[in-house]
Design an enzyme around this catalytic site. Structure first.
Site, short mmCIF file in Angstrom:
data_model
loop_
_atom_site.label_atom_id
_atom_site.label_comp_id
_atom_site.label_asym_id
_atom_site.label_seq_id
_atom_site.Cartn_x
_atom_site.Cartn_y
_atom_site.Cartn_z
N LYS A 179 -41.95 88.67 26.38
CA LYS A 179 -43.04 88.24 27.27
C LYS A 179 -44.08 87.59 26.37
O LYS A 179 -44.94 88.25 25.80
CB LYS A 179 -43.62 89.48 27.98
N GLU A 206 -49.01 83.59 28.03
CA GLU A 206 -48.95 82.60 29.10
C GLU A 206 -49.76 81.35 28.76
O GLU A 206 -49.71 80.36 29.47
CB GLU A 206 -49.42 83.22 30.43
N ARG A 207 -50.51 81.41 27.63
CA ARG A 207 -51.34 80.24 27.29
C ARG A 207 -50.54 79.17 26.55
O ARG A 207 -50.87 77.99 26.63
CB ARG A 207 -52.55 80.68 26.46
N CYS A 214 -55.03 86.34 12.92
CA CYS A 214 -55.39 87.76 12.76
C CYS A 214 -55.69 88.08 11.31
O CYS A 214 -56.29 89.10 11.00
CB CYS A 214 -54.30 88.66 13.28
P1 NAD Z 1 -54.19 89.45 24.14
O1 NAD Z 1 -54.31 90.89 23.84
O2 NAD Z 1 -55.10 88.86 25.15
O3 NAD Z 1 -52.71 89.13 24.69
C1 NAD Z 1 -51.55 89.56 23.99
C2 NAD Z 1 -50.42 89.74 25.00
O4 NAD Z 1 -50.79 90.76 25.92
C3 NAD Z 1 -50.13 88.49 25.81
O5 NAD Z 1 -48.73 88.37 26.00
C4 NAD Z 1 -50.84 88.77 27.13
O6 NAD Z 1 -50.24 88.13 28.22
C5 NAD Z 1 -50.74 90.27 27.26
N1 NAD Z 1 -51.90 90.84 27.99
C6 NAD Z 1 -53.16 90.35 28.05
N2 NAD Z 1 -53.92 91.13 28.82
C7 NAD Z 1 -53.14 92.15 29.25
C8 NAD Z 1 -53.37 93.29 30.08
N3 NAD Z 1 -54.57 93.55 30.63
N4 NAD Z 1 -52.35 94.12 30.31
C9 NAD Z 1 -51.14 93.89 29.77
N5 NAD Z 1 -50.86 92.83 28.98
C10 NAD Z 1 -51.85 91.96 28.72
O7 NAD Z 1 -54.27 88.68 22.74
P2 NAD Z 1 -54.34 87.11 22.49
O8 NAD Z 1 -55.68 86.61 22.89
O9 NAD Z 1 -53.13 86.45 23.05
O10 NAD Z 1 -54.19 87.07 20.90
C11 NAD Z 1 -55.27 87.20 20.02
C12 NAD Z 1 -55.41 88.62 19.53
O11 NAD Z 1 -54.20 89.04 18.88
C13 NAD Z 1 -56.51 88.78 18.49
O12 NAD Z 1 -57.18 89.99 18.74
C14 NAD Z 1 -55.75 88.84 17.19
O13 NAD Z 1 -56.42 89.49 16.13
C15 NAD Z 1 -54.52 89.58 17.59
N6 NAD Z 1 -53.42 89.37 16.67
C16 NAD Z 1 -53.06 90.42 15.88
C17 NAD Z 1 -52.04 90.27 14.96
C18 NAD Z 1 -51.62 91.41 14.08
O14 NAD Z 1 -50.54 91.36 13.50
N7 NAD Z 1 -52.42 92.46 13.95
C19 NAD Z 1 -51.37 89.04 14.87
C20 NAD Z 1 -51.76 88.00 15.72
C21 NAD Z 1 -52.79 88.19 16.62
#
Ligand code: NAD
Length: 506
Positions: free
Chosen positions: A174, A177-178, A282
């Site tokens: 999954k 979606e962006r 990240c």
């Molecule tokens: P996000 O948490 O908004 O989304 C991540 C995933 O979760 C997506 O597939 C999204 O559709 C899903 N999601 C979003 N809201 C949800 C909800 N309420 N319930 C269930 N699923 C949901 O993150 P993002 O904006 O796509 O990515 C950026 C974030 O990811 C930053 O905080 C970044 O630091 C982090 N990140 C961490 C790592 C790491 O290895 N620690 C690596 C890359 C990115």
């Protein structure tokens, strides 16, 4: 006419049945370039069912045959690198060169997976008792899921899919979606490479799709990467439904700069690590902690001298050092935090909000609606300010001044996040003390973004990672397999009859 990005289930494109969609923007222009379908619970169940049916035959293949598919997959990804990178760049907003890096750092992990048969071949102990041998083997979990963020739409799906598939699992992804197109294309290439239909499926969606995966009895493990609140939510829900989970969250990465650091080299490293990919990594550096006022002043001058030469532009523009943020919401968050930093008393040295693209264009695309933020530098930031406590996830570098190394180390140690950290120094002893005592998962010594190579593992501490096993490296094969331990004795003439006490070694 806008195109529609579909799910990929059972080796085929699927529109699903939900009727719901979400716009996919070009962040350079702010225009909608496609719609992505959002899965209903039934759509997710359909993907899981297909995966469950395909998995046993995939697991029954001998492991070197599975990795031959991955070998061909790698070749096809390289053959399609330019078009994958272009698509990625236009949905995410990172530059073309950075988009290629996103894909290739994922391919690194696929290459490591070629050695998977060696990684999970098990252990054997002979004659653990009289005529008794014990061995352990690692078996796939079954159907596993990956839930991935927008900021690495190729690398992170490949970090999940590669090891999961190499171990004999079927995989349901999954993605964000962006920027959903590249993950689908990667799954298609896996099938073109000889992977059986149904073994690698992609469902798009929001919370509804995620919850359907989390609540499924068939899904045995979830690999998540994204923001900390969602990571924590997913970890807790997986625990409640008896699933294995590794959930990686947000970050606030610090760089400590000692007085003996090479200031020019450090400033170059900081500019790349803070502003590259618009700070949407990240492992981006968002806080710099120089030790001593003189170090801080020299470093600040070196940063201020470099920032004006940065080019922010269309992600396909070869002249651009970085492109737009991913969305209007991201731009609004970055602008809000800059305003709060100013209000809360930090010194705004360079303000990236002044960037003006209203009359700019590239290759026919007007940039007036794009989500651009210029490089921003704050000095004299304090730990109580929201620019310090919140993950900005934009091109903003905050300088926090410290008097001693001890005081400097306290910043990353006391911070809620613990993903990456770096120290810049030419003093080996100080660096050694630092790496021993810092409370963070990935450490760079004169390396600003210490993302480990594929054969080591990647994972943050504290609010940056939930679960005990890291991503890629040997940990990933442990995560995607379960251990079975077998004790054998073959019948002989020496049976002493039934035994009623637990056997012990004498
Ligand atoms: P996000 O948490 O908004 O989304 C991540 C995933 O979760 C997506 O597939 C999204 O559709 C899903 N999601 C979003 N809201 C949800 C909800 N309420 N319930 C269930 N699923 C949901 O993150 P993002 O904006 O796509 O990515 C950026 C974030 O990811 C930053 O905080 C970044 O630091 C982090 N990140 C961490 C790592 C790491 O290895 N620690 C690596 C890359 C990115």
């Amino acid at each position: 006419m806008s195109t529609t990005i579909h799910h990929f289930i059972g080796g085929e494109s699927s529109a699903g049945a939900s009727g719901r969609t979400s716009p996919v923007l070009n962040p350079n222009t702010g225009q909608t370039q496609a719609e992505v379908v959002l899965a209903s619970v039934d759509d997710v169940h359909a993907a899981i069912a297909v995966a469950q049916q395909a998995q046993p035959a995939w697991a029954a293949l001998n492991p070197q045959r599975r990795v031959r598919v991955i070998m061909e997959w790698i070749r096809l990804i390289h053959a399609n690198l330019d078009s994958l990178a272009r698509t990625l760049s236009l949905e995410h907003g990172k530059t073309l060169a950075d988009a290629k890096g996103d894909i290739l750092r994922g391919v690194d992990v696929l290459e490591f997976c070629l050695g998977a048969p060696h990684q999970f071949k098990g252990e054997y102990s002979s004659q653990v008792g009289s005529g008794i041998d014990t061995f352990s083997l690692r078996q796939p979990l079954g159907v596993v899921a990956g839930i991935t963020p927008f900021n690495f739409p190729a690398m992170i799906p490949l970090w999940k899919a590669g090891p999961a598939l190499a171990c004999g699992n079927a995989f349901v992804l999954k993605p964000s979606e962006r920027d959903p197109s590249v993950p689908v294309r990667l799954a298609e290439l896996f099938i073109e490479a000889g992977g059986p239909a149904g073994v690698f499926n992609v469902v798009h969606g929001d919370k509804q799709a995620v919850d359907a995966l989390l609540d499924s009895d068939v899904i045995k493990a979830v690999g998540f990467v994204g923001s900390t609140p969602i990571a924590k939510y997913i970890y807790e829900r997986c625990a409640a439904t008896g699933k294995r989970a590794q959930c990686f969250g947000g970050a606030k990465n610090h760089a400590i700069v000692l007085p003996d650091a090479d200031i020019d080299a450090t400033a170059d490293a900081l500019v790349g690590a803070a502003y590259g990919s618009a700070g949407e990594r990240c492992m981006a550096l968002s806080v710099v902690v120089p030790v001593g006022e003189e170090t801080a002043d020299r470093l600040r001058d070196a940063l201020v001298a470099r920032i004006p030469s940065l080019t922010v532009g269309h992600s396909l523009d070869p002249e651009a050092d970085y492109g737009p943020l991913v969305s209007a919401d991201s731009l609004a968050r970055v602008r809000r935090l800059i305003a709060e930093g100013e209000d809360q008393g930090a010194e705004l040295v360079v303000d990236g909000r002044g960037i003006d693209t209203s009359s700019s264009s590239f290759d026919g695309d007007g940039l007036s609606g794009g989500f651009f933020a210029g490089p921003t530098l704050f000095d004299r930031v304090e730990a109580s300010m929201s620019i310090y406590t919140e993950e900005i996830f934009g091109p903003v570098l905050c300088m926090v001044r410290a008097d001693t190394l001890e005081e400097a180390i306290a910043y990353p140690n006391d911070n809620a996040y613990g993903n990456g950290v770096a120290i810049f120094t030419s003093h080996g002893g100080a660096a050694r003390d630092f790496l021993t005592n810092v409370n963070v998962g990935m450490v760079g010594i004169n390396v600003p973004i210490p993302v480990p190579i594929a054969y080591h593992t990647f994972g943050g501490w504290k609010a940056s990672g939930f679960g005990d096993l890291n991503q890629h490296g040997p940990d990933s094969f442990r995560f995607y397999t379960k251990t079975k331990t077998v004790t054998t004795r073959w019948p002989d003439e020496t049976s002493a009859g039934p035994e009623f006490t637990i056997p012990v070694m004498s």
